[in-house]
Motif scaffolding. Structure first.
Motif, PDB file in Angstrom:
ATOM      1  N   GLY A 153       0.807  -1.307   0.043  1.00 30.87           N
ATOM      2  CA  GLY A 153      -0.100  -0.165   0.075  1.00 30.87           C
ATOM      3  C   GLY A 153       0.861   1.361   0.223  1.00 30.87           C
ATOM      4  N   VAL A 154       2.234   1.287   0.422  1.00 32.83           N
ATOM      5  CA  VAL A 154       3.098   2.396   0.340  1.00 32.83           C
ATOM      6  C   VAL A 154       3.340   2.589  -1.155  1.00 32.83           C
ATOM      7  CG1 VAL A 154       5.308   3.404   0.779  1.00 32.83           C
ATOM      8  CG2 VAL A 154       4.059   2.100   2.376  1.00 32.83           C
ATOM      9  N   GLY A 155       2.828   3.780  -1.755  1.00 38.83           N
ATOM     10  CA  GLY A 155       3.133   4.156  -3.052  1.00 38.83           C
ATOM     11  C   GLY A 155       4.517   4.455  -3.161  1.00 38.83           C
ATOM     12  N   ARG A 156       5.376   4.156  -4.145  1.00 37.84           N
ATOM     13  CA  ARG A 156       6.639   4.229  -4.363  1.00 37.84           C
ATOM     14  C   ARG A 156       6.903   4.828  -5.643  1.00 37.84           C
ATOM     15  NH1 ARG A 156      11.939   0.292  -3.778  1.00 37.84           N
ATOM     16  NH2 ARG A 156      13.322   2.061  -4.300  1.00 37.84           N
ATOM     17  N   ILE A 157       7.628   6.104  -5.842  1.00 37.46           N
ATOM     18  CA  ILE A 157       7.831   6.796  -7.077  1.00 37.46           C
ATOM     19  C   ILE A 157       9.450   6.771  -7.012  1.00 37.46           C
ATOM     20  CG2 ILE A 157       7.667   8.826  -8.327  1.00 37.46           C
ATOM     21  CD1 ILE A 157       5.271   9.536  -6.839  1.00 37.46           C
ATOM     22  N   LYS A 158       9.920   5.832  -7.956  1.00 34.81           N
ATOM     23  CA  LYS A 158      11.461   5.977  -8.218  1.00 34.81           C
ATOM     24  C   LYS A 158      11.858   7.120  -9.203  1.00 34.81           C
ATOM     25  CE  LYS A 158      11.750   0.981  -7.544  1.00 34.81           C
ATOM     26  NZ  LYS A 158      12.101  -0.288  -8.262  1.00 34.81           N
ATOM     27  N   ASP A 201      14.167  15.354 -11.159  1.00 31.00           N
ATOM     28  CA  ASP A 201      13.091  14.368 -11.046  1.00 31.00           C
ATOM     29  C   ASP A 201      12.022  14.359  -9.843  1.00 31.00           C
ATOM     30  OD1 ASP A 201      13.938  13.755 -13.643  1.00 31.00           O
ATOM     31  OD2 ASP A 201      14.735  11.965 -13.150  1.00 31.00           O
ATOM     32  N   MET A 202      12.928  14.440  -8.575  1.00 34.70           N
ATOM     33  CA  MET A 202      12.611  14.410  -7.180  1.00 34.70           C
ATOM     34  C   MET A 202      11.794  15.649  -7.079  1.00 34.70           C
ATOM     35  SD  MET A 202      14.528  13.690  -3.932  1.00 34.70           S
ATOM     36  CE  MET A 202      14.731  11.974  -3.968  1.00 34.70           C
ATOM     37  N   LEU A 203      12.221  16.703  -7.511  1.00 34.10           N
ATOM     38  CA  LEU A 203      11.343  17.806  -7.246  1.00 34.10           C
ATOM     39  C   LEU A 203      10.170  17.947  -7.820  1.00 34.10           C
ATOM     40  CD1 LEU A 203      11.004  20.803  -6.321  1.00 34.10           C
ATOM     41  CD2 LEU A 203      12.166  21.554  -8.332  1.00 34.10           C
ATOM     42  N   LEU A 204      10.339  17.451  -9.198  1.00 35.51           N
ATOM     43  CA  LEU A 204       8.715  17.173 -10.047  1.00 35.51           C
ATOM     44  C   LEU A 204       7.899  16.553  -9.275  1.00 35.51           C
ATOM     45  CD1 LEU A 204       9.930  16.961 -13.773  1.00 35.51           C
ATOM     46  CD2 LEU A 204       8.553  18.912 -12.654  1.00 35.51           C
ATOM     47  N   GLU A 241       3.103  15.646  -5.732  1.00 32.96           N
ATOM     48  CA  GLU A 241       2.549  14.987  -4.336  1.00 32.96           C
ATOM     49  C   GLU A 241       2.210  16.002  -3.323  1.00 32.96           C
ATOM     50  OE1 GLU A 241       1.416  12.003  -4.454  1.00 32.96           O
ATOM     51  OE2 GLU A 241       2.081  11.541  -6.354  1.00 32.96           O
ATOM     52  N   PHE A 242       2.942  17.038  -3.011  1.00 33.31           N
ATOM     53  CA  PHE A 242       2.847  18.026  -2.003  1.00 33.31           C
ATOM     54  C   PHE A 242       1.508  18.603  -1.838  1.00 33.31           C
ATOM     55  CE2 PHE A 242       2.945  22.634  -1.164  1.00 33.31           C
ATOM     56  CZ  PHE A 242       3.560  22.688  -0.015  1.00 33.31           C
ATOM     57  N   GLU A 243       0.681  18.747  -3.266  1.00 37.56           N
ATOM     58  CA  GLU A 243      -0.513  19.336  -3.153  1.00 37.56           C
ATOM     59  C   GLU A 243      -1.727  18.886  -2.264  1.00 37.56           C
ATOM     60  OE1 GLU A 243      -1.136  22.076  -5.007  1.00 37.56           O
ATOM     61  OE2 GLU A 243       0.748  21.973  -5.879  1.00 37.56           O
ATOM     62  N   ASN A 268      21.426  22.535  -7.943  1.00 34.64           N
ATOM     63  CA  ASN A 268      20.303  21.818  -8.226  1.00 34.64           C
ATOM     64  C   ASN A 268      19.155  22.609  -7.508  1.00 34.64           C
ATOM     65  OD1 ASN A 268      20.095  19.423  -9.680  1.00 34.64           O
ATOM     66  ND2 ASN A 268      21.223  18.263  -8.083  1.00 34.64           N
ATOM     67  N   PRO A 269      17.900  22.421  -7.731  1.00 32.16           N
ATOM     68  CA  PRO A 269      16.940  22.810  -7.056  1.00 32.16           C
ATOM     69  C   PRO A 269      16.932  22.661  -5.597  1.00 32.16           C
ATOM     70  CG  PRO A 269      15.925  21.386  -8.219  1.00 32.16           C
ATOM     71  CD  PRO A 269      17.330  21.642  -9.030  1.00 32.16           C
ATOM     72  N   ASP A 270      16.568  23.451  -4.557  1.00 31.72           N
ATOM     73  CA  ASP A 270      16.457  22.975  -3.133  1.00 31.72           C
ATOM     74  C   ASP A 270      14.998  22.545  -3.092  1.00 31.72           C
ATOM     75  OD1 ASP A 270      16.041  22.728  -0.472  1.00 31.72           O
ATOM     76  OD2 ASP A 270      17.744  23.852  -0.133  1.00 31.72           O
ATOM     77  N   ILE A 271      14.659  21.098  -2.954  1.00 27.56           N
ATOM     78  CA  ILE A 271      13.316  20.902  -2.754  1.00 27.56           C
ATOM     79  C   ILE A 271      12.657  21.217  -1.420  1.00 27.56           C
ATOM     80  CG2 ILE A 271      11.776  18.797  -2.883  1.00 27.56           C
ATOM     81  CD1 ILE A 271      14.469  17.334  -4.319  1.00 27.56           C
ATOM     82  N   ALA A 272      13.426  21.342  -0.540  1.00 34.36           N
ATOM     83  CA  ALA A 272      12.754  21.417   0.792  1.00 34.36           C
ATOM     84  C   ALA A 272      12.482  22.940   0.639  1.00 34.36           C
ATOM     85  CB  ALA A 272      13.551  21.444   1.927  1.00 34.36           C
ATOM     86  N   ALA A 273      13.330  24.033   0.301  1.00 34.23           N
ATOM     87  CA  ALA A 273      13.140  25.379   0.152  1.00 34.23           C
ATOM     88  C   ALA A 273      12.047  25.614  -0.792  1.00 34.23           C
ATOM     89  CB  ALA A 273      14.284  26.015  -0.073  1.00 34.23           C
ATOM     90  N   THR A 274      11.762  24.851  -1.831  1.00 34.28           N
ATOM     91  CA  THR A 274      10.784  25.191  -2.719  1.00 34.28           C
ATOM     92  C   THR A 274       9.384  24.959  -2.238  1.00 34.28           C
ATOM     93  OG1 THR A 274      12.132  24.427  -4.504  1.00 34.28           O
ATOM     94  CG2 THR A 274       9.892  24.766  -5.181  1.00 34.28           C
TER      95      THR A 274
END
Ligand code: C5P
Length: 408
Positions: free
Chosen positions: A253-258, A264-267, A272-274, A313-319
């Motif tokens: 049941g855990v959804g995994r996105i590789k 890619d991780m940021l996208l 998923e953040f929404e 690279n983009p900072d995912i946390a900061a974004t």
């Protein structure tokens, strides 16, 4: 962990520890009440307990031989407290005398009840029963405090008539009330039920050409432990992981996105953040990526020196931190900081700069708290100034501490 929703005590394994107090006669009623609610009960009794209630009664009621000695008198067979500790979904010590409470608090393992307690993997409930003066004695109160700190659940004694003829606090909670407390314990709602938790984990790989990359040693184990424990505690989990080789299993049941790269991780994270309620940024994202990725393997012939141009690279946390609070969702954002010096100041700075609610600090100076290990030692800094420190633990336990910190 076996704590799941449901009703009653159906299928639950309970070790009932009985020590030597007059209230031991009530343990027979407690045993019956637990069994009526569907539990399978194994009685462990102290040598003194047997002076107050016979093992024959308890064996007949539980349908199992009562365990008391380290070795069976007739066969010399060793009773494994370790197996019992593993078998139990819950241990209830009722009655718990002042002596048994003292031994539990101090690890004095001179009988099967205490060795079983020390081997218990799941929670333990203690139902004290003693005279009012013994109950309020500083020594007993100190031991009770120690047990509480150790995570033991204390079912406080009631006030009333005591066996001594005195009246006051010290009567063991009534058997049905203890059985009800056990039922409530197993059926408590899972804290993350209905919540969506998004977790980033592992390293990112930034390709130089089709066969080479810039990466790091992150194993992804902490993120996987978080995904596992969040799911077991009721959350819908989406795990966005970089390339990891052996990070552990995930519940169904855990959804995994590789993903591979930070971009890619940021996208994936932005998407998923929404509708997320909690976002945990546990990935070790590469800070820089090659400005260009060659489409063919770069050849070394005729090239003595090479300069690789890197771009940030983009900072995912900061974004995500920047976006958070700008819609009407009340998300919790949790970041990590791996520091080598001025740890707290740096972590606090990141907490503020990235607009996080909480940051989990790992120090590279701590033994056992590094990339690839199964253990971690963390400090949690919360927005608002609260600081929580923890000892070295395995990563599943650390995951529980992190979850506890953001839900409380
Ligand atoms: O700035 P630093 O890398 O130390 O911050 C660590 C925190 O920020 C971690 O939670 C990490 O997952 C996150 N991070 C990120 N994107 C980056 C760099 C770090 O999400 N590019």
């Amino acid at each position: 962990m076996k704590k799941m929703g449901g009703t009653g005590l159906q299928g639950k394994h309970i070790v009932l520890g009985i020590s030597g107090g007059i209230a031991a006669y009530k343990s027979a009623y407690l045993l019956r009440s637990l069994i009526k609610r569907g539990a399978e009960v194994q009685v462990v009794i102290t040598p003194n307990g047997k002076e107050f209630i016979t093992p024959a009664t308890l064996a007949a009621l539980s349908g199992k031989p009562v365990v008391s000695e380290f070795f069976a008198a007739n066969t010399g067979e060793w009773h494994s407290h370790v197996d019992l500790g593993l078998w139990a979904d819950l241990m209830i010590v009722a009655p718990a005398t002042a002596s048994t409470i003292g031994k539990m608090a101090n690890g004095i393992a001179d009988n099967m009840l205490i060795t079983t307690y020390l081997s218990a993997k799941e929670d333990v409930m203690v139902c004290p029963a003693m005279d009012l003066d013994m109950w309020r004695h500083p020594s007993t109160q100190r031991n009770i405090e120690t047990l509480k700190r150790d995570g033991v659940i204390i079912l406080e004694p009631e006030s009333g008539e005591l066996a001594s003829g005195l009246t006051g606090k010290g009567r063991m909670m009534e058997p049905d009330a203890i059985a009800e407390a056990a039922e409530r314990y197993f059926n408590k709602p899972l804290e993350l039920e209905g919540k969506k938790v998004v977790i980033t984990a592992g390293p990112t790989y930034e390709n130089i050409d089709p066969v080479r990359f810039i990466g790091n040693y992150s194993s992804g184990k902490m993120g996987f432990s978080l995904a596992r424990r969040c799911a077991e505690r009721g959350a819908e989990v989406v795990l966005i992981s970089g390339p990891v080789s052996n990070p552990g299993t995930l519940p169904e049941g855990v959804g995994r996105i590789k993903v591979v790269s930070a971009k890619d991780m940021l996208l994936a994270a932005e998407r998923e953040f929404e509708d997320a309620d909690v976002v945990i940024l546990a990935a070790a994202v590469a800070d820089y990526a090659p400005a260009e990725t060659a489409s063919h393997k770069i050849k070394r012939e005729g090239v003595d020196e090479m300069t690789l141009k890197l771009v940030k690279n983009p900072d995912i946390a900061a974004t995500l931190g920047e976006k958070n609070g700008k819609d009407n969702r009340n998300r919790i954002l949790v970041g990590f900081a791996l520091e080598t010096d001025n740890e707290r100041e740096n972590a606090l700075r990141k907490l503020e700069k990235k607009n996080l609610d909480m940051i989990v600090l790992n120090s590279l100076n701590d033994k056992g708290a590094c990339f690839g290990t199964d253990t971690n030692r963390i400090t949690i800094l919360k927005r608002g100034g609260e600081i929580l420190e923890y000892p070295l633990k395995n990563k599943d336990e650390v995951a529980d501490d992190i979850i506890d910190a953001f839900i409380h």
